[in-house]
Structures are given as C-alpha cells and as structure tokens.
Design an enzyme around this catalytic site. Structure first.
Site, PDB file in Angstrom:
ATOM      1  N   GLU A  63       0.807  -1.233   0.000  1.00 49.38           N
ATOM      2  CA  GLU A  63       0.000   0.000   0.000  1.00 49.38           C
ATOM      3  C   GLU A  63       0.836   1.277   0.000  1.00 49.38           C
ATOM      4  O   GLU A  63       0.514   2.225  -0.693  1.00 49.38           O
ATOM      5  CB  GLU A  63      -0.914   0.052   1.231  1.00 49.38           C
ATOM      6  CG  GLU A  63      -2.074  -0.888   1.182  1.00 49.38           C
ATOM      7  CD  GLU A  63      -1.968  -1.940   2.239  1.00 49.38           C
ATOM      8  OE1 GLU A  63      -2.968  -2.266   2.838  1.00 49.38           O
ATOM      9  OE2 GLU A  63      -0.851  -2.443   2.452  1.00 49.38           O
ATOM     10  N   ASP A 115      -2.050  -5.097   3.393  1.00 50.40           N
ATOM     11  CA  ASP A 115      -2.211  -5.455   4.808  1.00 50.40           C
ATOM     12  C   ASP A 115      -3.057  -6.709   4.979  1.00 50.40           C
ATOM     13  O   ASP A 115      -3.861  -7.072   4.112  1.00 50.40           O
ATOM     14  CB  ASP A 115      -2.849  -4.293   5.577  1.00 50.40           C
ATOM     15  CG  ASP A 115      -1.870  -3.140   5.766  1.00 50.40           C
ATOM     16  OD1 ASP A 115      -0.653  -3.371   5.624  1.00 50.40           O
ATOM     17  OD2 ASP A 115      -2.325  -2.017   6.031  1.00 50.40           O
ATOM     18  N   ASP A 117      -5.541  -7.392   6.973  1.00 53.89           N
ATOM     19  CA  ASP A 117      -6.911  -7.302   7.465  1.00 53.89           C
ATOM     20  C   ASP A 117      -7.883  -7.280   6.287  1.00 53.89           C
ATOM     21  O   ASP A 117      -7.493  -7.406   5.127  1.00 53.89           O
ATOM     22  CB  ASP A 117      -7.086  -6.059   8.348  1.00 53.89           C
ATOM     23  CG  ASP A 117      -6.691  -4.777   7.618  1.00 53.89           C
ATOM     24  OD1 ASP A 117      -6.421  -4.821   6.405  1.00 53.89           O
ATOM     25  OD2 ASP A 117      -6.655  -3.723   8.276  1.00 53.89           O
ATOM     26  N   GLU A 177      -9.618  -4.829   5.004  1.00 52.49           N
ATOM     27  CA  GLU A 177      -9.409  -3.720   4.087  1.00 52.49           C
ATOM     28  C   GLU A 177      -8.233  -4.006   3.163  1.00 52.49           C
ATOM     29  O   GLU A 177      -8.281  -3.729   1.968  1.00 52.49           O
ATOM     30  CB  GLU A 177      -9.167  -2.428   4.872  1.00 52.49           C
ATOM     31  CG  GLU A 177      -9.169  -1.192   3.990  1.00 52.49           C
ATOM     32  CD  GLU A 177      -9.159   0.092   4.800  1.00 52.49           C
ATOM     33  OE1 GLU A 177      -9.285   1.156   4.190  1.00 52.49           O
ATOM     34  OE2 GLU A 177      -9.019   0.020   6.037  1.00 52.49           O
ATOM     35  N   TYR A 204       1.990  -5.522  12.785  1.00 50.75           N
ATOM     36  CA  TYR A 204       0.839  -4.815  12.237  1.00 50.75           C
ATOM     37  C   TYR A 204      -0.019  -4.231  13.350  1.00 50.75           C
ATOM     38  O   TYR A 204      -0.307  -4.898  14.342  1.00 50.75           O
ATOM     39  CB  TYR A 204       0.008  -5.772  11.381  1.00 50.75           C
ATOM     40  CG  TYR A 204      -1.050  -5.080  10.572  1.00 50.75           C
ATOM     41  CD1 TYR A 204      -0.733  -4.001   9.749  1.00 50.75           C
ATOM     42  CD2 TYR A 204      -2.370  -5.500  10.626  1.00 50.75           C
ATOM     43  CE1 TYR A 204      -1.703  -3.366   9.001  1.00 50.75           C
ATOM     44  CE2 TYR A 204      -3.353  -4.881   9.873  1.00 50.75           C
ATOM     45  CZ  TYR A 204      -3.012  -3.814   9.068  1.00 50.75           C
ATOM     46  OH  TYR A 204      -3.981  -3.188   8.325  1.00 50.75           O
ATOM     47  N   ARG A 221      -3.160  -2.952  13.323  1.00 52.12           N
ATOM     48  CA  ARG A 221      -4.629  -3.066  13.329  1.00 52.12           C
ATOM     49  C   ARG A 221      -4.992  -4.512  13.645  1.00 52.12           C
ATOM     50  O   ARG A 221      -5.026  -5.354  12.765  1.00 52.12           O
ATOM     51  CB  ARG A 221      -5.217  -2.627  11.990  1.00 52.12           C
ATOM     52  CG  ARG A 221      -5.053  -1.135  11.721  1.00 52.12           C
ATOM     53  CD  ARG A 221      -5.835  -0.690  10.496  1.00 52.12           C
ATOM     54  NE  ARG A 221      -5.665   0.733  10.279  1.00 52.12           N
ATOM     55  CZ  ARG A 221      -4.758   1.267   9.469  1.00 52.12           C
ATOM     56  NH1 ARG A 221      -3.946   0.474   8.801  1.00 52.12           N
ATOM     57  NH2 ARG A 221      -4.665   2.569   9.319  1.00 52.12           N
ATOM     58  N   HIS A 224      -4.297 -13.334  13.923  1.00 48.59           N
ATOM     59  CA  HIS A 224      -3.295 -12.278  13.905  1.00 48.59           C
ATOM     60  C   HIS A 224      -2.551 -12.246  15.232  1.00 48.59           C
ATOM     61  O   HIS A 224      -2.962 -12.863  16.212  1.00 48.59           O
ATOM     62  CB  HIS A 224      -3.961 -10.923  13.666  1.00 48.59           C
ATOM     63  CG  HIS A 224      -4.678 -10.843  12.355  1.00 48.59           C
ATOM     64  ND1 HIS A 224      -5.856 -10.157  12.188  1.00 48.59           N
ATOM     65  CD2 HIS A 224      -4.393 -11.398  11.154  1.00 48.59           C
ATOM     66  CE1 HIS A 224      -6.270 -10.273  10.944  1.00 48.59           C
ATOM     67  NE2 HIS A 224      -5.392 -11.014  10.294  1.00 48.59           N
TER      68      HIS A 224
END
Length: 926
Positions: free
Chosen positions: A19, A105, A107, A109, A329, A331, A376
């Site tokens: 990203e 990432d 997750d 999103e 990470y 999140r 995670h």
C-alpha cells in the site's frame, strides 16, 4: 517512491505491490534480485459519487448510491482521478513481470485493496496473495512460505461494510440536512459514538449534587510514625460516602449515616480529647497479573493516558513504526503472541531483570471479544529478537520512540511474573465525650516483589467520582490494642460529582466493550465526530455540542434501531460471519435495506418517515419557560411569551456561547445570558458629516462601534429605479430597473485600551475614519494606517509593515512611516513580541511550548514544530493538553513533501497503439 529497477522480460521477475511507499522501501531491503516492489498508495478505487456516474446510469438502479440495490447490491467502482497515473504505472510494471504478489495489509481492508488491484490490473501472470504482520526478514520469509489466493469471503465482508456505510449515510444524512443543518452526516459507528457522548452529558445535566461530611484524622504511634485515616462508622452505623448516593442526590442505602456540617463538627468537638486504640489489623495477600499485549484498542487507550496522544496520532505514529519494520501490524484485536515473540520477550525480561522475574511457562492471553481475529498477532516489537528502546533511540522521532517504548514495555511485561505483596487494613476506635464510638479506617498496599511492575504498569482512567480513600498508602507496623494519639482531627466536606465525561481512551474502551465497530475504525470515528462539530475536546474530555443533541434526538425518535447499541454490535457480528463464509452478503444487505420477516428495512423506515417537527427536534427545555434552540447560526435561548402577550410579539432571545458546555447551562446561567443580551446598544450621538446615528455594541468578536444606516422608503427606492437609464436584453425585452445597492455601515473594533462604558462619540468617529491616509511616498503612492485582524499596520501598495500599538494609527507621521519603510522588511514583526500564552515544556522533547502571534494568526510552537491555532478556538480557551495534542498531530504527519523538480529533458513521443480498447464493465467503472 522506491527506486525503479529495470525489468528484463523472462528473467523470473516478481512484482510485489504493497500500500505505502514507506512499506515498499522497507520490504525491498529483504527481497533479493529479481524482485521489484511498488506501492498502490492506499486504495486505487472506491464507490463512485452518484453525481459522477455516467449519464445513462444516473436514472437507473445505480443512481442513488452507485450501488444497484435491485440486483444483488452490485457496487459501481471507479478509479480515483488522482490514482489513474499510478494504475498506468503498475500496469506498465506488470507487463514485464512473470509473477504478481499482492502484499497489502492482512486485514479485511487490505484484502479488499488486493482484490481491487487484481480486478483493475487484470494480470495474465500467476497471482499470489502474500500477507505479513511484520516487515522484518523473518516476517517476510514466513509470508513467502504461506502465500495463498485472495480470500473472497474477506473481500465480501469489506465490500458489504462499504456498501452498508454508503446506504446508511446516504439515506439518513439528507434527513439531518433538512431537519437540523446542512453539512451534517450520519454513520453506522459515528452516530452511536456521538450518542454515547450525548447520553453522558444528559446524565450530567440531570445530576443533583449531594453534600456529605466525615472526619479526617492523622494518628501518631508511640514511635512517632504518622498515618492518615477517615471516619468509617459511628456506633456501628457506616458513614455515608460518595458511592452511597444516587445521581439525583438521594441516599441509596437508608442504613448509612449521612452526616451534615453541624453533625460532623459536633462529633469532631466531642472527640477532641478522646483516647484512641487500634482495634483491628488485617493483612490480605495481594497478587496482580500483567496486562495482555496491546491490541489496537488498548494501544489507543494507553497512549491517550500515558502519552497524551489522540487516537489519530497514535495510529499515524504506529503506522510509521510498522512500515519501517519496528513493530508488527497495528490493526488487530488479538492478544496472541507467536512462539518467536514469546521466546524473545521472555529472554529479554530474563536478561534485563533476572530469572526470578520470568515465570516457568509462557503466559497466554485470551481476547475479551469472541469476534477477535486470533489468527493475527498482538502489537509487539518486530523481529524474533526485540530491539530495546535504547537500541532504537537515535533512529526514531520523539513520538515514535515514546510509542515504541510503550509497546516494548507492555510486551515484555506481559511475559513477566506477578507482582505480589499484601494489603493492610487498620481500624482505630475512639470514644467521644457523648459516649459515641467513632471508628476510623486506613488501608494500604505493600509490594514485596514487583514482578512485571519493574517494567510496566497499566494506566487507568481516573473517574471524577473516585474516592480519595481508594488511593494506596503506606502504613506503619501496627498491633491490635496499640494506643495512638490524634495529631489532627477535623470535619471534612465532600460533594458528589457527576459521571465523568468520556475521554478518547474511555470511549474507545466503551465501544470495544459493547463490541461496536472495529478497533481500526475508532480513530477515524473520533476524528469524524469532532470534525462534524458534534464533539469538541476540553482538556481530555469529550464535550457534545447542542447540534449533537438535536441530531441524536432525531435519530433516537425516528431511526432508533440504527443507533441502538445492541443492533450495531450485531451488525458487526454479521460482518464477521460474512468474513468467515457463514453468511451470504447479498441476502444480508437485502434484509438490512428492504427488511424481512423479523423487522422492516432502512428503505421502509425512510419511505414511511412521515412528518418530523424540526422545531421540536432542535429544542431542548432548560426550565419551564426557557428553551434552547439549535439555529442556523448557532444555539440560542428563547423565553416563552406570557399569556397576555400581544399578537406578533417576538419572544426574548439570547445567544449561547460556543464554549459553554451543555451541563453548565443552568437556570441561573440562562438568566445571566438573557441579561447580557438585553443590554441595549449604547448611543453615542450623530456624525456631524452624515447625520447618521453612531452606536457602540458588544458583538461576537468583541466590542465595536458602527453607524446606523436608515432604510430607504418605498418612494425613495422607486425614485432611484425610475432615474436609471432603460436597458434591454439581446432579444429586445426590457430589463427590470435595478434596485439601489444596500449601503454597508462603517464598523470598527474598539482598541484594547477602550471599553463600552467609557467610549465617546469623538473616539468612535476616529475609529470609523480608519483607514487613515498618512501621506504619499516619493512615487506618489499612498501610505495608509489600518487596523487589521492581527493588529495595526501600515500599507503602501502591497507592502505592509506592522505598528507597535494601536494609538500609532492616529499619531504616526509621514516621516515616521517613511523611516519604517526604509528599514528591511521583517515579515510584519518590527520587534520580538512576547508569547500570547505559555504551556510549559513538551514531555516529548523537553522544549518550551508557547503560542505566538504570527503573520496568519496565532500559532503554537515548540521551536521546531509550528501549528496554527484552529479556527474557532481562541487563545484564551486553548488548553495545555490541546496544544500538545495539536503539536503531536503535526509531528505525526511528518515534514511537508517538497514538489519534485521538473525534468527538462525532451520526451520522445509515445508510439500510437492500434489495438481496439474494450469497453469497461459497468461494475468496475472507469
């Protein structure tokens, strides 16, 4: 951007897309020859705005939301205009690659971004999904060993969330525009968060303070040691404390003894010569476990408590730490640590604190929420061997270092031994002269082995209701029957306080507790409700605006289901079920929007909304005859007209200051505002030149003087229009005569040395005469003296120079003005000015924080970072906490990027392509 590598077709080149540019630079360090890393710079496409749809789609099923609600809730995505060049760049890189790795990432999103990239780039080479939780050599190696396909269930969950939020906002927000104010918005999580803040303020408004008294004593042992204790009971009846009162001021427990001032004073007097003895000594074992490693939510809470970071700043700084390979990470709602992390934490704790500080077996934690994504990891230092804060100190900015240190301490402490000790409770009794037995209590905790506390102690939100006796204290060694003397003894007054307002930390904890939203959404949610004007910060507390009261009342009365806490939490559970593949997205969206057997859908609610009384929605009763109304230009108070008022009589009104919290608007304060508003304007006299009345008033931005321009009569207006020359349109039709332009009255603010009570007509006319022509320079250009927003100044053409005080506007001569212009320009500062406010040192860098008056208004600075004081916030109401937060946010954004230098080398014209272009599918847009 990462350096571009030349790709030779057929050499096995692998293109990796992440990203962010920062992440791509970090990742490139761990990939060898044949790997090229590029960044999408976030999302490359999103739902189109309905106004931007192709003309043939605007009237179709996509027209309202850019989502076809009639055919499977099909979304219409478009590539953002600013991302089109990036898409072309990625396509060009893909042409020469043999494999594509989508490493966004891990997750939902991130999964959706990978899917969008795949849909837009349409790769003809093998595509792999690579996900890693830390950008380290070990993390990248593990990610390459676990490549997979894009998880369509995760994509469906994220798409459902995006479509849901679009439908929710686009259906409800227009109702707010019509009934409350333009520019407002409703959101699935933001509206619920706003409701929490408003409900807490309602509780504070309804709160009735209760007064209660007790006795505070300081006892002295025979060895001269002192300790403090509080009265706990009288003749066996427990003395009432703050926790014994309801919010309406009544006593919860009837058996509790409620002492008033007179009773407390009488008891203190009766105990003046009493003998005291220890009647009870209790020791209880104390054991405390370390807190779990950080999740996104707990990191935001702890950074708010300990570092004074807003949620937004915390996530910005954590993002940089992750992208540069310092933490995993950021999140996540998991508290799990990998085996490598467990080993690293235990080894570091052993090395730094000794083997006694580490338990025999690793500690494992379980998330509070059943929906937590345990696949995670928790947020921890990156790598299989942690870097200590000392090892990274010179590599990080001040904010980055403080957050890394917090994460490191929490992770290491989570694998350390319990803190142990004992809690001692002592009771002391004395007999009063009236034979009443008064018992005093004191307690304290003694830590005999600190365990994890040697590394870290979790912070707590301190409630305004927290009893002082809850604070821990050290007690001397005491024995039952031991006699004591009272060094001090007196009555102590207490007043119950309303429920504490939410802080960023406590509202994040509340949202997580209620399982509303996702941890990654909390920071943008809090930012949104502040940006919309629903909530503002006073210190650390979140204070709702009156607009928020109106919005929440409308939502509660007409969209109650959609701001219900349990309903919102269940929606999150449903999204989790879609992500797990247990529910189908289209059926779920259909049920939400169109309804089902169990309940009606949002479409039906909006369609059958009926009439909404906007006046009632925007009204909050303050007393029986005073109502607060949320108006177009802000909140104001309105008094009910008496029964005998003549028809057409306007009710008495008074504006409400923006900085006045809702719970502070009492009946007394309301009457004070009416009294201030009723103060008539002060008439100073007439201007001898114009004959117009000159008045002095107190306005929103301070006291000022102005002239009263009389309204033209109908006859005067008609005479003006008749005197105008006749004009015609191109088609020969006669143009209507123009009405006379409205004359704008002259207005001028009072000097700082003036006041409404003493201002004279002569002074007012002087002020209204500004700007004043001082004279002309050698070229004949006028030099004028003017009073501006940021103080008095001279102006010659476009060249402005500051004056030192307002009086110079009338006294400065042409010679003095020319002498000022003869000096080199100092950007509006002829001399160093003292700061407007001082806030002590910034804990991040130990530099003094002050507010200065700059060219474009007041700004906060620590000597390195400057940030403008937000519009609408005066220097007087700016707090130290807010100033430090604004500086932290500015630092978190990093230095402004300089525009790249334009290349001057000639470019070869691109060869024309002759292949026919395929029309874009409707779903993917342009």
């Amino acid at each position: 951007m990462p350096p571009k590598a030349k790709i030779t077709p057929g050499d096995g080149t692998k293109l990796v897309i992440v990203e962010s540019p920062a992440k791509s630079k970090s990742l490139a360090k761990f990939l060898g020859k044949g790997w090229v890393v590029d960044a999408s710079v976030g999302h490359i496409r999103d739902l189109a705005q309905p106004s931007e749809l192709p003309e043939d789609m605007k009237k179709g099923p996509y027209g309202k939301f850019a989502v076809d609600t009639e055919h499977g809730f099909d979304p219409y995505y478009v590539v953002a205009p600013e991302k089109k060049s990036k898409v072309r760049e990625l396509k060009a890189a893909l042409k020469d690659a043999d494999e594509l790795y989508l490493a966004t990432d891990s997750d939902r999103e991130g999964e959706a971004i990978a899917w969008h990239l795949n849909e837009v780039l349409k790769p003809k080479v093998p595509v792999h999904r690579m996900a890693f939780t830390e950008i380290t050599k070990e993390g990248v190696t593990r990610a390459l060993e676990a490549i997979r396909d894009i998880d369509q269930d995760l994509v469906d969950a994220q798409e459902t969330r995006r479509v849901l939020d679009r439908i929710y906002g686009y259906e409800i927000s227009p109702v707010l525009w019509r009934k409350v104010s333009r520019g407002l918005s409703a959101g699935r999580v933001q509206s619920v968060a706003t409701r929490l803040v408003v409900e807490r303020e309602r509780e504070r408004m309804a709160f009735v303070a209760a007064e209660y008294w007790d006795l505070a004593a300081e006892f002295v042992t025979n060895d001269g040691e002192k300790f403090k204790a509080k009265l706990s009971s009288v003749d066996g009846a427990r003395v009432a404390q703050g926790r014994d009162f309801h919010d309406d001021g009544t006593l919860k427990t009837k058996s509790a003894l409620h002492l008033d001032a007179a009773a407390a004073a009488a008891l203190a007097a009766a105990l003046e010569n009493a003998d005291y003895a220890v009647t009870s000594v209790e020791d209880k074992p104390y054991r405390r476990r370390p807190a779990a490693p950080f999740t996104t939510s707990t990191l935001q809470q702890e950074a708010s408590r300990k570092l004074r970071f807003s949620s937004r700043v915390t996530m910005q700084v954590a993002q940089r730490l992750y992208e540069n390979g310092y933490i995993t990470y950021m999140r996540t709602d998991s508290v799990t640590l990998s085996q490598e992390a467990l080993n690293a934490a235990r080894k570091q704790a052993t090395d730094l604190y000794g083997g006694d500080y580490v338990p025999e077996k690793p500690r494992f934690y379980k998330a509070k929420s059943d929906a937590a994504q345990e696949a995670h990891e928790a947020i921890r230092p990156a790598g299989d061997q942690f870097r200590t804060p000392k090892q990274v100190q010179g590599q990080l900015s001040a904010d980055e270092f403080r957050l890394y240190e917090l994460i490191w301490k929490r992770t290491v402490a989570s694998q350390m031994a319990d803190a142990v000790g004992f809690t001692a409770t002592v009771k002391v009794t004395g007999e009063a002269s009236d034979n009443r037995a008064a018992e005093f209590s004191a307690s304290g905790t003694v830590i005999t082995f600190p365990g994890f506390l040697a590394a870290y102690e979790e912070g707590k939100d301190v409630s305004e209701n927290a009893d002082e006796e809850a604070k821990e204290a050290r007690l001397p060694q005491l024995a039952e029957g031991e006699t004591l003397a009272a060094a001090e003894l007196g009555a102590a007054e207490h007043v119950t306080t309303p429920p504490a307002r939410y802080t960023e930390a406590s509202i994040v904890a509340e949202l997580e507790k209620r399982e509303i939203g996702r941890p990654s959404t909390y920071a943008p949610t809090i930012s949104t409700i502040m940006d919309r004007g629903y909530v503002r910060k006073r210190g650390n507390a979140l204070v709702p605006s009156w607009t928020a009261f109106a919005v929440i009342r409308l939502l509660e009365e007409h969209f109650g289901r959609y701001v219900d806490y349990d309903f919102t939490a269940r929606m999150e559970d449903d999204l989790d079920a879609i992500a797990a593949g247990d529910r189908e997205r289209t059926a779920w969206l259909k049920n939400f929007y169109f309804g089902g057997e169990d309940a009606e859908g949002l479409h039906q609610v909006v369609t059958d909304l009926g009439d909404i009384d906007a006046r009632a929605i925007n009204s909050v009763p303050i007393t029986e005859n005073i109502t607060l109304r949320v108006g177009k230009f802000g909140p104001y108070l309105e008094k009910a007209l008496p029964a005998d008022a003549k028809e057409g009589t306007d009710p008495e009104r008074a504006p409400v200051p923006e900085d006045l919290a809702p719970d502070e608007l009492t009946e007394e304060k309301a009457n004070e505002l009416f009294a201030t508003a009723a103060t008539p304007e002060k008439e100073l006299g007439e201007d001898p030149q114009t004959g117009r009345k000159i008045v002095a008033k107190d306005g929103r931005f301070g006291p000022y003087v102005t002239e009263v321009v009389p309204e033209m009569t109908e006859e005067e207006i008609q005479a003006y229009m008749d005197a105008q020359p006749v004009e015609y349109y191109k088609n020969g039709r006669k143009k209507p005569a123009k009405k006379p332009p409205k004359v704008k009255p002259r207005t001028a603010s009072l000097f700082k040395t003036m006041s409404l009570d003493t201002i004279t007509l002569e002074e007012a006319l002087q002020l209204l005469s500004l700007p004043r022509v001082v004279g002309q320079d050698a070229e004949g250009v006028d030099i004028t003296a003017q009073n501006g927003r940021y103080g008095p100044y001279l102006k010659k053409g476009t060249d402005s120079r500051s004056l030192t005080d307002e009086e110079q506007l009338f006294t400065i001569t042409l010679e003095e003005a020319l002498a000022i212009y003869a000096q080199p320009k100092t950007r509006g500062r002829s001399a160093a000015k003292p700061p407007l406010a001082e806030f002590g040192t910034d804990p991040t860098n130990e530099k003094p924080v002050v507010v200065k008056d700059g060219r474009f208004g007041p700004y906060i600075t620590d000597g390195e970072t400057n940030v403008t004081v937000p519009r609408g916030t005066s220097v007087e109401e700016l707090t130290r906490e807010r100033a430090l937060e604004l500086l932290a946010e500015k630092r978190a954004k990093g230095p402004a990027k300089k525009p790249a230098a334009k290349k001057t080398t000639a470019r070869k014209p691109a060869a024309k392509k002759t292949t026919a272009r395929k029309p874009a599918a409707k779903k993917t847009g342009n």
